[in-house]
Design an enzyme around this catalytic site. Structure first.
Site, PDB file in Angstrom:
ATOM      1  N   HIS A  64       0.775  -1.187  -0.026  1.00 15.31           N
ATOM      2  CA  HIS A  64      -0.066   0.056  -0.043  1.00 15.31           C
ATOM      3  C   HIS A  64       0.888   1.314  -0.045  1.00 15.31           C
ATOM      4  O   HIS A  64       0.299   2.143  -0.534  1.00 15.31           O
ATOM      5  CB  HIS A  64      -0.867   0.128   1.289  1.00 15.31           C
ATOM      6  N   HIS A 143       7.621  -7.582   4.080  1.00 17.68           N
ATOM      7  CA  HIS A 143       6.092  -7.235   4.083  1.00 17.68           C
ATOM      8  C   HIS A 143       5.348  -8.491   3.555  1.00 17.68           C
ATOM      9  O   HIS A 143       4.337  -9.049   4.173  1.00 17.68           O
ATOM     10  CB  HIS A 143       5.704  -5.966   3.349  1.00 17.68           C
TER      11      HIS A 143
END
Length: 327
Positions: A64, A143
Site C-alpha cells: 500500500h 512485508h
C-alpha cells in the site's frame, strides 16, 4: 497505539519505553484508516527516542505504500484524505499563496499524491528511510515474502533496499507545474496520467507488481490461506531456499500482508505470519505482537512469544500451524 502498548515499547504518554528493544513494523501503514500521517508521526517520534535509548524502529514498505507512491489511492479512506488536506494541503497552499499547484494532479488527491510520489514531500524524510526487507539476528522481516530468486536477482536485501531508496528519491516526471498553467482539461489529464506512468515504469521489481504478483510486497505463497498451511505445494522448498540464500544463520521469515485471525507460524516454524487485520481498514482484529528475544534461551536459542492486548505472553509452540498433508 494499541500495538505499541501491546509490544511494551510505548507508555501511556506516547513515549518510547522499550529501552534497547528493536521494533520492526512490516508495512501497510497506509490505507488502513483515518490517521495515517498521525501514525507515521508517532512512529518517527518513537524512532528518535528509541535511538537515544539504544533501541530502534525500522519501517518496511508494504504494497500500500507502493500503491500510494504510484498515485493509486483506491483503498484510501475519505477521512484519511481529509487528514492530508488538513496537514499537507493547507501548508502547500500557504507556501504558494494559492491552490493552482493542485491542478497538475487532475483532481486525484493532490495532497496525498504530492506527499508520497517519488521525489515528493515525504520522499527524503520518511520514505527513503524505509526498507524492503531487513535481517535482525536469526530473523528476516519483509512485508509479503522473499524467495531465493528475489535475493539472487535483486542484489540481496542490500540491493533491494538501495533500489527502493533510489527510486523514491528520484523525480521521474520532470519539472512540477506548480503554476497550473495548462491550456485545456485534456492537457491536465494527459500530464497527470504521464506523471503516474513514468513513476510506475521506473519502479524497481522489489516494490512492483499487483494482485497475484510474486514480488516481495505482493506474494502470498507463505501466508495464504490464513491460519492454515500454505496452499502452494512448493512453499516449504521455497522458504527453505530463501533462508539458505541469506547470509548468516537466518532461521525464520516474518511477514505481514495476509491477515490472520491470530499470529501464527507455518512451514515448520519458518514462516511467521503476523498481520492480524487489526485496523478498521481490514478486519478490526485484536492487536497482537511477535516478540523475539535474541538468543535468550538456556542453549542460546531465540525465545519467541506472542504478546496480546490483554497482557498475555503466548509461547510460540502454541501457534504452530501443522500441514495435515504431511501427517
Amino acid at each position: 497505539s494499541k500495538f505499541l502498548k501491546t509490544a511494551r515499547v510505548m507508555d501511556d504518554d506516547f513515549n518510547w519505553c522499550g529501552g534497547e528493544s528493536l521494533l520492526v513494523q512490516v508495512g501497510d501503514v497506509l490505507d488502513r484508516g483515518d490517521h495515517e500521517l498521525a501514525c507515521f508521526y508517532l512512529l518517527c517520534k518513537l524512532s528518535r527516542q528509541a535511538s537515544e535509548a539504544g533501541g530502534g524502529v525500522i519501517l518496511l514498505h508494504g504494497n500500500h505504500e507502493a500503491l500510494n507512491a504510484m498515485g493509486l489511492f483506491q483503498y484510501a479512506f475519505p477521512e484519511g484524505n481529509a487528514e492530508f488536506e488538513e496537514i499537507v494541503g493547507k501548508g502547500v497552499d500557504s507556501y504558494f499563496e494559492n491552490q493552482r499547484w493542485r491542478i497538475q494532479f487532475a483532481g486525484n488527491q493532490p495532497c496525498r499524491w504530492a506527499a508520497f510520489e517519488p521525489g515528493g514531500l515525504l520522499a527524503e524524510p520518511l520514505l527513503s528511510q524505509m526498507k524492503v526487507a531487513v535481517t535482525v539476528g536469526h530473523s528476516v522481516f519483509v512485508h509479503a515474502g522473499l524467495t531465493a530468486t528475489h535475493i539472487r536477482d535483486m542484489g540481496g536485501i542490500e540491493g533491494m533496499n538501495k533500489a527502493a531508496r533510489d527510486w523514491i528519491l528520484t523525480v521521474h516526471h520532470g519539472n512540477n507545474r506548480n503554476d497550473g498553467d495548462f491550456s485545456s482539461v485534456e492537457e491536465i489529464l494527459n500530464y497527470a496520467d504521464e506523471r503516474a506512468k513514468l513513476a510506475t515504469a521506473a519502479m524497481p521489481a522489489c516494490l512492483g507488481g499487483g494482485i497475484g504478483s510474486p514480488s516481495p510486497v505482493w506474494m502470498r505463497d507463505y501466508s495464504q490461506p490464513s491460519d492454515a498451511a500454505p496452499k502452494n505445494p512448493k512453499a516449504q522448498l521455497m522458504i527453505n531456499a530463501a533462508l539458505e540464500s541469506l547470509q548468516g544463520d537466518v532461521q525464520r521469515m516474518v511477514m505481514g500482508h495476509t491477515p490472520q485471525d491470530k499470529i501464527n507460524a507455518a512451514l515448520n516454524g519458518k514462516a511467521w505470519r503476523i498481520d492480524v487485520g487489526a485496523s478498521r481498514g481490514v478486519a478490526s482484529g485484536l492487536p497482537e505482537v511477535l516478540e523475539i528475544i535474541h538468543e535468550g534461551g538456556e542453549k542460546g536459542e531465540d525465545l519467541i512469544n506472542i504478546l496480546t492486548l490483554s497482557g498475555e505472553r503466548v509461547p510460540s509452540e502454541e501457534r504452530q500451524i501443522l500441514d495435515v498433508k504431511l501427517i
